[in-house]
Design a protein around this motif. Structure first.
Motif, mmCIF file in Angstrom:
data_model
loop_
_atom_site.group_PDB
_atom_site.id
_atom_site.type_symbol
_atom_site.label_atom_id
_atom_site.label_comp_id
_atom_site.label_asym_id
_atom_site.label_seq_id
_atom_site.Cartn_x
_atom_site.Cartn_y
_atom_site.Cartn_z
ATOM 1 N N SER A 172 -4.516 -8.567 5.366
ATOM 2 C CA SER A 172 -4.231 -8.077 3.695
ATOM 3 C C SER A 172 -5.026 -6.972 3.748
ATOM 4 O O SER A 172 -6.141 -6.093 3.347
ATOM 5 C CB SER A 172 -3.529 -8.500 2.950
ATOM 6 N N ASN A 173 -6.381 -7.375 3.821
ATOM 7 C CA ASN A 173 -8.059 -7.099 3.420
ATOM 8 C C ASN A 173 -8.169 -5.678 4.468
ATOM 9 O O ASN A 173 -8.593 -4.915 4.131
ATOM 10 C CB ASN A 173 -9.110 -7.931 3.913
ATOM 11 N N VAL A 174 -7.406 -5.497 5.912
ATOM 12 C CA VAL A 174 -7.743 -4.683 6.730
ATOM 13 C C VAL A 174 -6.822 -3.478 5.807
ATOM 14 O O VAL A 174 -7.041 -2.358 6.039
ATOM 15 C CB VAL A 174 -7.635 -4.681 7.703
ATOM 16 N N VAL A 175 -5.919 -3.912 5.922
ATOM 17 C CA VAL A 175 -5.027 -3.174 4.973
ATOM 18 C C VAL A 175 -5.482 -2.181 3.846
ATOM 19 O O VAL A 175 -5.319 -1.190 3.627
ATOM 20 C CB VAL A 175 -3.785 -3.359 4.746
ATOM 21 N N LYS A 176 -5.577 -3.345 2.818
ATOM 22 C CA LYS A 176 -6.270 -2.671 1.838
ATOM 23 C C LYS A 176 -7.296 -1.436 1.520
ATOM 24 O O LYS A 176 -7.261 -0.545 1.000
ATOM 25 C CB LYS A 176 -6.156 -3.837 0.800
ATOM 26 N N GLU A 177 -8.120 -2.040 2.539
ATOM 27 C CA GLU A 177 -9.644 -0.988 2.886
ATOM 28 C C GLU A 177 -9.116 -0.360 3.441
ATOM 29 O O GLU A 177 -9.122 1.099 2.922
ATOM 30 C CB GLU A 177 -9.857 -1.875 4.373
ATOM 31 N N PHE A 178 -7.972 0.353 4.813
ATOM 32 C CA PHE A 178 -8.075 1.100 5.258
ATOM 33 C C PHE A 178 -6.659 2.229 5.108
ATOM 34 O O PHE A 178 -7.167 3.561 4.530
ATOM 35 C CB PHE A 178 -6.843 1.154 6.150
ATOM 36 N N LEU A 179 -5.941 1.882 3.190
ATOM 37 C CA LEU A 179 -5.351 2.751 2.621
ATOM 38 C C LEU A 179 -6.116 2.749 1.650
ATOM 39 O O LEU A 179 -5.074 3.869 0.185
ATOM 40 C CB LEU A 179 -4.230 1.516 2.214
ATOM 41 N N GLY A 180 -7.278 1.952 0.982
ATOM 42 C CA GLY A 180 -8.082 2.750 -0.049
ATOM 43 C C GLY A 180 -7.448 1.556 -1.787
ATOM 44 O O GLY A 180 -7.231 2.437 -2.195
ATOM 45 N N ILE A 181 -6.431 0.489 -0.922
ATOM 46 C CA ILE A 181 -5.901 -0.360 -2.304
ATOM 47 C C ILE A 181 -7.038 -1.042 -2.811
ATOM 48 O O ILE A 181 -7.441 -1.899 -1.833
ATOM 49 C CB ILE A 181 -4.799 -1.076 -1.536
ATOM 50 N N PRO A 182 -6.874 -1.028 -4.002
ATOM 51 C CA PRO A 182 -7.761 -2.175 -4.621
ATOM 52 C C PRO A 182 -7.870 -3.859 -4.226
ATOM 53 O O PRO A 182 -6.152 -4.314 -3.964
ATOM 54 C CB PRO A 182 -8.312 -1.915 -6.570
ATOM 55 N N GLU A 183 -8.597 -4.533 -4.022
ATOM 56 C CA GLU A 183 -8.990 -6.157 -3.724
ATOM 57 C C GLU A 183 -7.593 -6.477 -5.174
ATOM 58 O O GLU A 183 -6.830 -7.572 -5.175
ATOM 59 C CB GLU A 183 -9.819 -6.959 -4.284
ATOM 60 N N SER A 184 -7.287 -5.658 -6.127
ATOM 61 C CA SER A 184 -6.737 -6.751 -7.639
ATOM 62 C C SER A 184 -5.105 -6.494 -7.123
ATOM 63 O O SER A 184 -4.368 -6.973 -7.813
ATOM 64 C CB SER A 184 -7.104 -5.827 -8.408
ATOM 65 N N LYS A 185 -5.163 -5.736 -5.980
ATOM 66 C CA LYS A 185 -3.031 -5.494 -6.007
ATOM 67 C C LYS A 185 -3.017 -6.729 -4.821
ATOM 68 O O LYS A 185 -4.112 -7.097 -3.196
ATOM 69 C CB LYS A 185 -3.409 -4.426 -5.061
#
Length: 220
Positions: A172-185
């Motif tokens: 999930s960390n890779v996906v969120k970083e790539f998509l610009g999604i904050p860790e709060s999601k």
């Protein structure tokens, strides 16, 4: 198709045709799914659609971290055990799939191949990632399930195929970083979507369901 036919004929697709789905068709699918019910009309779902070169780049990153042996870190932990009657259903599924395709689904080599196929979206032209605010209570996961089901049914009604994928949440960390999604999601689910290749053997297997008397109890 009518609602009953749509529910009964939807299936998980694991081989897609390469042509992209028009944006307006995908948006229409989401416009239908947004009418899914939710607790107090909270509508806790958020979605990202990834396509084209960006999807391919994300696939490459996910395969790389997997092949490096990095430990999965999904926002929703994978179940460590199942009640015996549910575990039996899983074992029966694997047995039937093994018979159908002549492959031992428990072999490490096949498990690796299957995970890589997941990270490559089974060749689908689009990937969907469903998120919600991580501060939401677990009850909101039920709402996410309703939305995901509505989304897959709406896709099926539009001639599209989908497959819900827990593996796409492993990193999930890779996906969120790539998509610009904050860790709060919280990354809840990945879904591959596109036109199904129904001639491919991968889509020739249909799962069964238990008898209705196994899951419904009458009290009168």
């Amino acid at each position: 198709m009518d609602a009953v036919e749509c529910i009964k004929t939807r299936m998980s697709i694991r081989k897609f045709r390469p042509e992209p789905v028009p944006k307006e068709v995908l948006m229409d699918v989401f416009d239908t799914a947004k009418w899914s019910p939710s607790y107090k009309n909270t509508q806790p779902w958020e979605a990202v659609i990834v396509s084209g070169a960006k999807k391919d780049e994300l696939s490459k990153r996910l395969v790389e971290v997997f092949e490096k042996g990095e430990k999965p870190k999904p926002d929703i932990p994978e179940p460590e055990s199942w009640p015996s009657h549910i575990d039996l259903r899983i074992r029966e599924l694997f047995r039937k799939r093994s018979e159908k395709f002549g492959v031992d689904f428990s072999e490490p080599a096949y498990i690796k191949k299957a995970k890589i196929a997941n990270f490559r979206f089974y060749g689908a032209p689009h990937g969907i990632f469903l998120f919600q605010d991580a501060s939401l209570p677990l009850w909101s996961l039920f709402d996410m399930g309703l939305f995901a089901h509505g989304l897959m049914l709406a896709a099926h009604a539009n001639g599209l195929g989908t497959v819900p994928q827990a593996f796409l949440t492993d990193y999930s960390n890779v996906v969120k970083e790539f998509l610009g999604i904050p860790e709060s999601k919280r990354l809840v689910l990945g879904i591959s979507i596109g036109y199904p290749d129904l001639a491919d053997k991968a889509n020739s297997f249909r799962t069964g369901r238990v008898d209705i008397n196994e899951i419904v109890k009458w009290v009168e």
